[in-house]
Motif scaffolding. Structure first.
Motif, PDB file in Angstrom:
ATOM      1  N   ARG A  53       0.657  -1.198   0.057  1.00 44.14           N
ATOM      2  CA  ARG A  53       0.142   0.229  -0.049  1.00 44.14           C
ATOM      3  C   ARG A  53       0.824   1.420   0.036  1.00 44.14           C
ATOM      4  O   ARG A  53       0.807   2.466  -0.690  1.00 44.14           O
ATOM      5  N   SER A  77     -11.819   1.910  -4.717  1.00 41.39           N
ATOM      6  CA  SER A  77     -11.729   0.864  -5.424  1.00 41.39           C
ATOM      7  C   SER A  77     -10.853  -0.419  -4.684  1.00 41.39           C
ATOM      8  O   SER A  77      -9.772   0.154  -4.067  1.00 41.39           O
ATOM      9  N   SER A  78     -11.299  -1.462  -4.670  1.00 42.63           N
ATOM     10  CA  SER A  78     -10.647  -2.325  -3.571  1.00 42.63           C
ATOM     11  C   SER A  78      -9.708  -3.367  -4.579  1.00 42.63           C
ATOM     12  O   SER A  78      -8.936  -4.394  -4.008  1.00 42.63           O
ATOM     13  N   ASN A  79      -9.597  -3.028  -5.715  1.00 42.62           N
ATOM     14  CA  ASN A  79      -8.791  -3.979  -6.725  1.00 42.62           C
ATOM     15  C   ASN A  79      -7.477  -3.126  -7.079  1.00 42.62           C
ATOM     16  O   ASN A  79      -7.710  -2.476  -7.800  1.00 42.62           O
ATOM     17  N   ALA A  80      -6.535  -3.604  -6.334  1.00 41.07           N
ATOM     18  CA  ALA A  80      -5.258  -2.971  -6.626  1.00 41.07           C
ATOM     19  C   ALA A  80      -4.447  -3.324  -7.966  1.00 41.07           C
ATOM     20  O   ALA A  80      -3.993  -2.500  -8.517  1.00 41.07           O
ATOM     21  N   ILE A  81      -4.778  -4.620  -8.723  1.00 37.10           N
ATOM     22  CA  ILE A  81      -4.434  -4.754  -9.697  1.00 37.10           C
ATOM     23  C   ILE A  81      -4.947  -3.663 -10.735  1.00 37.10           C
ATOM     24  O   ILE A  81      -4.178  -3.177 -11.708  1.00 37.10           O
ATOM     25  N   VAL A  82      -6.217  -3.556 -10.742  1.00 36.76           N
ATOM     26  CA  VAL A  82      -7.131  -2.550 -11.567  1.00 36.76           C
ATOM     27  C   VAL A  82      -6.397  -1.338 -11.595  1.00 36.76           C
ATOM     28  O   VAL A  82      -6.164  -0.523 -12.557  1.00 36.76           O
ATOM     29  N   ARG A  83      -6.194  -0.632 -10.448  1.00 33.80           N
ATOM     30  CA  ARG A  83      -5.606   0.554 -10.000  1.00 33.80           C
ATOM     31  C   ARG A  83      -3.985   0.819 -10.656  1.00 33.80           C
ATOM     32  O   ARG A  83      -4.131   1.795 -11.267  1.00 33.80           O
ATOM     33  N   THR A  85      -2.807  -1.133 -12.860  1.00 31.81           N
ATOM     34  CA  THR A  85      -2.671  -1.334 -14.406  1.00 31.81           C
ATOM     35  C   THR A  85      -3.076  -0.016 -14.980  1.00 31.81           C
ATOM     36  O   THR A  85      -2.492   0.382 -16.041  1.00 31.81           O
TER      37      THR A  85
END
Length: 261
Positions: A53, A77-83, A85
């Motif tokens: 984080r 947003s709970s999706n770190a991969i999406v953020r 990317t």
């Protein structure tokens, strides 16, 4: 990346991340980065999730986001991969735009020095209308009113091309494909076939400059290709070591055109 089961004190994590202990305390106070555990004596312990984080916080901080904006963004947003990317893709787009700007500025500066002829659009893809307007405003502000005339001349040349800058780039790509094929075949720089290709290249340069490209000017362009890292990188993408071969071939062609120089 850190071990998923490893834990860090506030001092250790601060040292690893290149921030101060005070910064981590502040992030904790505003709810941006809370420790995994806080002992009764106030001793903070951070784990793998907190380290990830913090890395993400620093990514966004480095592009100018305020801490409050970062906190809201992470909570939204709970999706770190999406953020991450999305952030990576945005940086790729910005890096591409910056590279285009640097290339055009290098060409313009060389042109303004008077020892190497270049046009604003030579060898580069066009900017968007908004980017181009901002670039032109910067050039005029930096180099004065005379730069406006240079820009107007460049635009006129591009507008008068039968198929615009896109057509010119297609022509250049065809020339370069033939040059790369000749290079990869091991053709000598004294070859008549190569000189015919280089003469086509010189004709293209003349068209983009709006005036004849002399043998001296062609040799000067070869010097720029050889000495400037942007050009070296560009030609290396076409073929390994092509960046060193092309200037030598161009200079040999210039010498053939004007043996006295």
């Amino acid at each position: 990346m850190t071990n998923e089961h490893e834990e860090y004190s506030v001092g250790q994590l601060a040292a690893l991340a290149g921030v101060s202990v005070r910064t981590l305390h502040h992030y904790d106070a505003i709810g941006l980065l809370t420790p995994a555990h806080v002992a009764r004596n106030g001793y903070r312990t951070y784990g793998h999730a907190e380290a990830l984080r913090l890395q993400e916080i620093l990514f966004y901080r480095d592009v100018g986001m305020a801490l409050g904006e970062i906190k809201s963004f992470l909570e939204g947003s709970s999706n770190a991969i999406v953020r991450l990317t999305d952030h990576r893709d945005r940086l790729h787009r910005e890096a591409h735009q910056t590279a285009q700007m640097i290339d055009t500025l290098n060409a313009t500066i060389a042109h303004l020095k008077g020892d190497r002829d270049m046009t604003l659009d030579e060898l580069y893809k066009p900017f968007s209308a908004e980017q181009q307007a901002a670039h032109e405003a910067w050039l005029i502000k930096t180099y004065g009113a005379a730069m406006a005339d240079q820009i107007a001349t460049s635009k006129r040349i591009i507008e008068e091309l039968p198929h615009g800058i896109e057509g010119a780039m297609e022509e250049l790509q065809a020339i370069e494909r033939n040059l790369v094929a000749t290079y990869e075949s091991g053709t000598e720089t004294s070859s008549d076939t190569l000189h015919a290709l280089l003469e086509r290249h010189r004709d293209f340069v003349s068209k983009m400059w709006g005036r004849p490209c002399s043998a001296e000017g062609f040799a000067g362009l070869a010097d720029m290709y050889l000495s400037h890292p942007d050009f070296v990188a560009r030609f290396e993408k076409l073929s390994p070591r092509f960046s060193a071969w092309l200037p030598v071939a161009m200079k040999a062609h210039a010498k053939r055109l004007d043996p006295e120089n």
